[in-house]
Design an enzyme around this catalytic site. Structure first.
Site, PDB file in Angstrom:
ATOM      1  CB  CYS A   1      -0.916   0.007   1.220  1.00  0.00           C
ATOM      2  SG  CYS A   1      -1.775   1.593   1.405  1.00  0.00           S
TER       3      CYS A   1
ATOM      4  CB  CYS B   1       0.856   1.333   4.388  1.00  0.00           C
ATOM      5  SG  CYS B   1      -0.797   1.035   5.064  1.00  0.00           S
TER       6      CYS B   1
ATOM      7  CG  ASP C   1      -2.095  14.577  -5.262  1.00  0.00           C
ATOM      8  OD1 ASP C   1      -3.084  13.958  -4.817  1.00  0.00           O
ATOM      9  OD2 ASP C   1      -1.551  14.290  -6.359  1.00  0.00           O
TER      10      ASP C   1
ATOM     11  CG  HIS D   1      -4.449  -0.334   4.895  1.00  0.00           C
ATOM     12  ND1 HIS D   1      -3.940   0.266   3.759  1.00  0.00           N
ATOM     13  CD2 HIS D   1      -5.370  -1.231   4.471  1.00  0.00           C
ATOM     14  CE1 HIS D   1      -4.530  -0.252   2.693  1.00  0.00           C
ATOM     15  NE2 HIS D   1      -5.397  -1.173   3.098  1.00  0.00           N
TER      16      HIS D   1
ATOM     17  CG  ASN E   1     -12.174  11.307  -5.212  1.00  0.00           C
ATOM     18  OD1 ASN E   1     -13.134  12.075  -5.231  1.00  0.00           O
ATOM     19  ND2 ASN E   1     -10.979  11.659  -5.656  1.00  0.00           N
TER      20      ASN E   1
ATOM     21  N   GLY F   1     -13.494   8.154  -8.677  1.00  0.00           N
ATOM     22  CA  GLY F   1     -12.110   8.432  -9.048  1.00  0.00           C
ATOM     23  C   GLY F   1     -11.069   7.952  -8.058  1.00  0.00           C
TER      24      GLY F   1
ATOM     25  CG  HIS G   1      -4.067   4.107   3.223  1.00  0.00           C
ATOM     26  ND1 HIS G   1      -3.078   3.430   3.927  1.00  0.00           N
ATOM     27  CD2 HIS G   1      -4.493   5.100   4.041  1.00  0.00           C
ATOM     28  CE1 HIS G   1      -2.924   4.003   5.120  1.00  0.00           C
ATOM     29  NE2 HIS G   1      -3.772   5.023   5.211  1.00  0.00           N
TER      30      HIS G   1
ATOM     31  CG  HIS H   1      -6.578   9.451  -0.232  1.00  0.00           C
ATOM     32  ND1 HIS H   1      -6.691   8.119  -0.584  1.00  0.00           N
ATOM     33  CD2 HIS H   1      -6.871  10.160  -1.339  1.00  0.00           C
ATOM     34  CE1 HIS H   1      -7.024   8.039  -1.866  1.00  0.00           C
ATOM     35  NE2 HIS H   1      -7.148   9.265  -2.346  1.00  0.00           N
TER      36      HIS H   1
ATOM     37  CG  HIS I   1      -8.002  14.614  -2.898  1.00  0.00           C
ATOM     38  ND1 HIS I   1      -6.963  14.462  -3.795  1.00  0.00           N
ATOM     39  CD2 HIS I   1      -8.660  13.425  -2.890  1.00  0.00           C
ATOM     40  CE1 HIS I   1      -6.992  13.240  -4.300  1.00  0.00           C
ATOM     41  NE2 HIS I   1      -8.021  12.592  -3.775  1.00  0.00           N
TER      42      HIS I   1
HETATM   43  P1  5GP Z   1      -7.627   9.321  -5.435  1.00  0.00           P
HETATM   44  O1  5GP Z   1      -7.616   9.340  -6.943  1.00  0.00           O
HETATM   45  O2  5GP Z   1      -7.500   7.904  -4.912  1.00  0.00           O
HETATM   46  O3  5GP Z   1      -8.739  10.087  -4.809  1.00  0.00           O
HETATM   47  O4  5GP Z   1      -6.320  10.108  -5.000  1.00  0.00           O
HETATM   48  C1  5GP Z   1      -5.051   9.543  -5.046  1.00  0.00           C
HETATM   49  C2  5GP Z   1      -4.093  10.681  -5.139  1.00  0.00           C
HETATM   50  O5  5GP Z   1      -2.786  10.207  -4.822  1.00  0.00           O
HETATM   51  C3  5GP Z   1      -3.999  11.298  -6.544  1.00  0.00           C
HETATM   52  O6  5GP Z   1      -4.368  12.666  -6.492  1.00  0.00           O
HETATM   53  C4  5GP Z   1      -2.531  11.103  -6.932  1.00  0.00           C
HETATM   54  O7  5GP Z   1      -2.003  12.199  -7.648  1.00  0.00           O
HETATM   55  C5  5GP Z   1      -1.854  10.903  -5.594  1.00  0.00           C
HETATM   56  N1  5GP Z   1      -0.659  10.087  -5.637  1.00  0.00           N
HETATM   57  C6  5GP Z   1      -0.495   8.921  -6.321  1.00  0.00           C
HETATM   58  N2  5GP Z   1       0.740   8.436  -6.115  1.00  0.00           N
HETATM   59  C7  5GP Z   1       1.365   9.312  -5.277  1.00  0.00           C
HETATM   60  C8  5GP Z   1       2.675   9.342  -4.699  1.00  0.00           C
HETATM   61  O8  5GP Z   1       3.509   8.454  -4.890  1.00  0.00           O
HETATM   62  N3  5GP Z   1       2.966  10.390  -3.897  1.00  0.00           N
HETATM   63  C9  5GP Z   1       2.066  11.382  -3.650  1.00  0.00           C
HETATM   64  N4  5GP Z   1       2.449  12.389  -2.860  1.00  0.00           N
HETATM   65  N5  5GP Z   1       0.823  11.387  -4.177  1.00  0.00           N
HETATM   66  C10 5GP Z   1       0.478  10.359  -4.971  1.00  0.00           C
HETATM   67 ZN    ZN Z   2      -2.416   1.539   3.522  1.00  0.00          ZN
END
Ligand code: 5GP
Ligand code: ZN
Length: 115
Positions: A5, A8, A31, A47, A88, A94, A99, A101, A103
């Site tokens: 993950c 994690c 991000d 997690h 999301n 999206g 895990h 989170h 934004h």
């Molecule tokens: P989701 O699409 O699941 O709501 O958001 C995942 C977010 O994680 C995306 O905005 C993506 O840009 C970000 N993300 C993906 N991989 C990494 C990474 O390795 N480091 C960081 N800081 N952000 C990441």
């Molecule tokens: Zn995790």
């Protein structure tokens, strides 16, 4: 900790990350693909895959996410102008990292409805 993950691994330090905020339960970091001048991810250290995996015991944890968002917004100076906190859940919304989170977006006029 879940093996394989991404968040994690960032939490444990296995993948290096610069935390803009951290406490006992949460971390926050920029991000990698910012969608606004300010774009941070607020992530519980534990997690939890999605919003649907939360239980009543997590209610205070999610409350602390919003308190941390406000704290960061004030510290970084975009509280008064305005900001958005987004979670999301699952594919149609999206979600790409499994895990949970949140934004934290700010620094421009954010459109509504979101895409
Ligand atoms: P989701 O699409 O699941 O709501 O958001 C995942 C977010 O994680 C995306 O905005 C993506 O840009 C970000 N993300 C993906 N991989 C990494 C990474 O390795 N480091 C960081 N800081 N952000 C990441
Ligand atoms: Zn995790």
């Amino acid at each position: 900790m879940a093996t394989n993950c991404l968040f994690c691994k960032i939490n444990s330090g296995e993948i290096p990350g610069k935390f803009i905020y951290e406490d006992e339960d949460l971390i926050a970091f920029a991000d990698i693909n910012p969608q606004a001048p300010h774009h941070y991810l607020l992530v519980p250290r534990r997690h939890i895959p999605t919003t649907l995996d939360l239980t009543a015991d997590d209610a205070a944890l999610i409350g602390r996410i919003y308190l941390a968002a406000g704290k960061i917004a004030r510290q970084l100076g975009f509280a008064e102008a305005g900001f958005r906190v987004v979670n999301n859940c699952n594919e149609a919304a999206g979600q790409t990292v499994w895990h949970i989170h949140f934004h934290l977006l700010a620094g421009r006029n954010l459109t509504w409805p979101p895409g």
